[in-house]
Design a protein around this motif. Structure first.
Motif, PDB file in Angstrom:
ATOM      1  N   TRP A 152      11.290   1.268  -1.572  1.00 53.44           N
ATOM      2  CA  TRP A 152      11.140  -0.117  -1.100  1.00 53.44           C
ATOM      3  C   TRP A 152      11.735  -0.290   0.295  1.00 53.44           C
ATOM      4  CZ3 TRP A 152       8.817  -4.513  -3.134  1.00 53.44           C
ATOM      5  CH2 TRP A 152       8.258  -4.372  -4.408  1.00 53.44           C
ATOM      6  N   ILE A 153      12.953   0.219   0.474  1.00 50.88           N
ATOM      7  CA  ILE A 153      13.626   0.083   1.767  1.00 50.88           C
ATOM      8  C   ILE A 153      12.842   0.804   2.861  1.00 50.88           C
ATOM      9  CG2 ILE A 153      15.697   0.663   3.078  1.00 50.88           C
ATOM     10  CD1 ILE A 153      16.063  -1.660   1.159  1.00 50.88           C
ATOM     11  N   PHE A 154      12.388   2.025   2.570  1.00 54.53           N
ATOM     12  CA  PHE A 154      11.669   2.812   3.575  1.00 54.53           C
ATOM     13  C   PHE A 154      10.411   2.090   4.046  1.00 54.53           C
ATOM     14  CE2 PHE A 154       8.207   5.814   4.491  1.00 54.53           C
ATOM     15  CZ  PHE A 154       8.721   6.447   5.608  1.00 54.53           C
ATOM     16  N   HIS A 155       9.596   1.624   3.127  1.00 53.57           N
ATOM     17  CA  HIS A 155       8.332   1.003   3.517  1.00 53.57           C
ATOM     18  C   HIS A 155       8.551  -0.367   4.179  1.00 53.57           C
ATOM     19  CE1 HIS A 155       5.750   4.058   1.876  1.00 53.57           C
ATOM     20  NE2 HIS A 155       6.398   4.030   0.746  1.00 53.57           N
ATOM     21  N   MET A 156       9.591  -1.062   3.798  1.00 52.04           N
ATOM     22  CA  MET A 156       9.887  -2.334   4.467  1.00 52.04           C
ATOM     23  C   MET A 156      10.322  -2.103   5.904  1.00 52.04           C
ATOM     24  SD  MET A 156      11.784  -4.357   1.323  1.00 52.04           S
ATOM     25  CE  MET A 156      12.095  -5.848   2.284  1.00 52.04           C
ATOM     26  N   LEU A 157      11.113  -1.058   6.126  1.00 52.26           N
ATOM     27  CA  LEU A 157      11.558  -0.751   7.486  1.00 52.26           C
ATOM     28  C   LEU A 157      10.443  -0.114   8.309  1.00 52.26           C
ATOM     29  CD1 LEU A 157      15.150   0.670   6.810  1.00 52.26           C
ATOM     30  CD2 LEU A 157      14.530  -1.614   7.646  1.00 52.26           C
ATOM     31  N   GLN A 158       9.673   0.765   7.686  1.00 51.47           N
ATOM     32  CA  GLN A 158       8.601   1.452   8.405  1.00 51.47           C
ATOM     33  C   GLN A 158       7.594   0.461   8.982  1.00 51.47           C
ATOM     34  OE1 GLN A 158       5.654   3.303   5.990  1.00 51.47           O
ATOM     35  NE2 GLN A 158       5.149   4.897   7.487  1.00 51.47           N
ATOM     36  N   ARG A 199       0.834  -1.203   0.000  1.00 47.75           N
ATOM     37  CA  ARG A 199       0.000   0.000   0.000  1.00 47.75           C
ATOM     38  C   ARG A 199       0.872   1.259   0.000  1.00 47.75           C
ATOM     39  NH1 ARG A 199      -1.808   3.322   3.976  1.00 47.75           N
ATOM     40  NH2 ARG A 199      -3.837   4.357   3.708  1.00 47.75           N
ATOM     41  N   GLY A 200       1.922   1.252   0.821  1.00 47.07           N
ATOM     42  CA  GLY A 200       2.839   2.385   0.847  1.00 47.07           C
ATOM     43  C   GLY A 200       3.577   2.555  -0.475  1.00 47.07           C
ATOM     44  N   LEU A 201       3.978   1.440  -1.080  1.00 48.33           N
ATOM     45  CA  LEU A 201       4.665   1.505  -2.370  1.00 48.33           C
ATOM     46  C   LEU A 201       3.750   2.039  -3.464  1.00 48.33           C
ATOM     47  CD1 LEU A 201       6.716  -1.804  -2.332  1.00 48.33           C
ATOM     48  CD2 LEU A 201       7.640   0.507  -2.452  1.00 48.33           C
ATOM     49  N   SER A 202       2.484   1.657  -3.417  1.00 53.50           N
ATOM     50  CA  SER A 202       1.533   2.164  -4.397  1.00 53.50           C
ATOM     51  C   SER A 202       1.437   3.681  -4.318  1.00 53.50           C
ATOM     52  CB  SER A 202       0.152   1.532  -4.170  1.00 53.50           C
ATOM     53  OG  SER A 202      -0.781   1.982  -5.132  1.00 53.50           O
ATOM     54  N   LEU A 203       1.398   4.205  -3.097  1.00 52.72           N
ATOM     55  CA  LEU A 203       1.364   5.653  -2.906  1.00 52.72           C
ATOM     56  C   LEU A 203       2.660   6.299  -3.371  1.00 52.72           C
ATOM     57  CD1 LEU A 203       0.134   8.266  -1.818  1.00 52.72           C
ATOM     58  CD2 LEU A 203       0.856   7.580   0.479  1.00 52.72           C
ATOM     59  N   SER A 204       3.802   5.686  -3.030  1.00 51.20           N
ATOM     60  CA  SER A 204       5.099   6.256  -3.397  1.00 51.20           C
ATOM     61  C   SER A 204       5.298   6.261  -4.908  1.00 51.20           C
ATOM     62  CB  SER A 204       6.225   5.470  -2.727  1.00 51.20           C
ATOM     63  OG  SER A 204       6.175   5.605  -1.328  1.00 51.20           O
ATOM     64  N   MET A 205       4.930   5.164  -5.585  1.00 52.36           N
ATOM     65  CA  MET A 205       5.102   5.095  -7.032  1.00 52.36           C
ATOM     66  C   MET A 205       4.170   6.069  -7.750  1.00 52.36           C
ATOM     67  SD  MET A 205       7.585   3.220  -7.463  1.00 52.36           S
ATOM     68  CE  MET A 205       8.528   2.422  -6.170  1.00 52.36           C
ATOM     69  N   THR A 206       2.976   6.267  -7.208  1.00 47.91           N
ATOM     70  CA  THR A 206       2.079   7.259  -7.779  1.00 47.91           C
ATOM     71  C   THR A 206       2.666   8.656  -7.613  1.00 47.91           C
ATOM     72  OG1 THR A 206       0.169   5.866  -7.235  1.00 47.91           O
ATOM     73  CG2 THR A 206      -0.280   8.153  -7.755  1.00 47.91           C
ATOM     74  N   CYS A 207       3.305   8.896  -6.481  1.00 49.90           N
ATOM     75  CA  CYS A 207       3.955  10.183  -6.226  1.00 49.90           C
ATOM     76  C   CYS A 207       5.128  10.390  -7.189  1.00 49.90           C
ATOM     77  CB  CYS A 207       4.435  10.230  -4.779  1.00 49.90           C
ATOM     78  SG  CYS A 207       5.158  11.799  -4.280  1.00 49.90           S
TER      79      CYS A 207
END
Length: 313
Positions: free
Chosen positions: A136-142, A92-100
């Motif tokens: 990817w790294i940010f959302h995996m760690l978050q 879900r976070g990656l979807s938001l980040s890639m859209t950004c």
């Protein structure tokens, strides 16, 4: 007459199957073109990751939610709950980040050709892979905290039910922890949404200026070819608008759900809305991006993907 639980499971399973097929089509298409040595646009790497993230959102949300709607709320053990919930949050976070990233890249591409923007336009393709890797790294760690807080199937003793899943439970020890948890997950989303809003507004402004300029040109053919990025920009705006709309509706439902005793219709509505953009986004791209259709034609040997397109991104 179909029972309501059966109807809900059909809705969630159908949403998942349709969305995964659309996203897998894009992943297959971009991957095939890359492996066959075809030149892809910088934007295609972002679209591939967006399709992958959307697929993970659907698989980690739709199928478990469909199983829960059928009454099978304890089909996952503790490890299964952690994996499913963790994958969902990361995707879900990656979807938001890639859209950004998609919105930001498009804003740079269509910016005026002055000295500052030209330099950035030349460099920006080199930043796509590092930026994607950092996302990817940010959302995996978050979301590592999820692995600690998720306790197992719904109904485990001494833990409160999560408002997001019907089949797993989460441990929230006190109001302070709950507030900290909300800030950790909400603040990055708010920043990304603000950036998406700013870049989208900037693109609308540039499109408005372009429209006024085109109105002064009497040669129709020239006006169409003047800015080949215009159609691609409109496609990104449609995609981003769809994302923002569904995201905000889901956020409102989730906030309302957390402010009261969870109700089944709220849980189902929130789950459905959270998977709606991942389901429709590939079809928005396929229908509005002519280059994707050219890729498809190239795969079947009917047309070269290097044919001039409406998009240069």
């Amino acid at each position: 007459m179909i029972h309501m639980d059966m109807l809900l499971s059909i809705v969630f399973f159908s949403q998942t199957v349709i969305g995964v097929q659309g996203n897998f089509f894009l992943i297959y298409l971009f991957t095939f073109m890359s492996f066959t040595g075809q030149r892809l646009r910088p934007i295609d790497l972002i679209l591939t990751q967006l399709a992958l993230a959307n697929s993970l959102v659907l698989l980690s949300k739709g199928f478990p939610q469909g199983m829960a709607a059928l009454g099978m709320k304890n089909f996952l053990d503790g490890i299964g709950c952690k994996i499913v919930f963790y994958l969902h949050r990361v995707a879900r976070g990656l979807s938001l980040s890639m859209t950004c990233l998609l919105s930001g890249l498009q804003a740079i591409i269509i910016s005026p050709n002055n000295t500052m923007w030209i330099t950035l336009k030349i460099r920006v393709p080199k930043y796509i892979i590092p930026s994607s890797f950092l996302c990817w790294i940010f959302h995996m760690l978050q979301n590592i905290i999820i692995l600690e807080k998720l306790q197992g199937p719904k109904g485990t003793r001494n833990i409160s039910e999560t408002n997001e899943y019907e089949y797993c439970s989460i441990d929230v020890a006190n109001d302070i922890n709950a507030s900290l948890h909300a800030i950790i997950f909400s603040l990055p989303d708010a920043v990304l949404m603000a950036f998406i809003g700013f870049s989208s507004g900037y693109k609308v402004y540039l499109l408005h200026k372009h429209h006024k300029r085109v109105q002064q040109i009497h040669t129709v053919c020239f006006s169409i070819r003047a800015f080949p990025e215009t159609r691609a920009t409109k496609m990104i705006l449609v995609l981003v608008s769809t994302f923002v709309t569904f995201y905000l509706i889901n956020a409102i439902l989730t906030a309302y759900m957390h402010s009261m005793t969870p109700r089944p219709w709220l849980q189902h509505s929130s789950a459905f809305m959270s998977s709606l953009f991942p389901m429709v986004s590939p079809f928005v791209l396929i229908s509005s991006d002519s280059q994707i259709l050219r890729y498809y034609s190239a795969v079947h040997g009917r047309r070269s993907p290097h044919t001039r397109t409406d998009s240069t991104i």
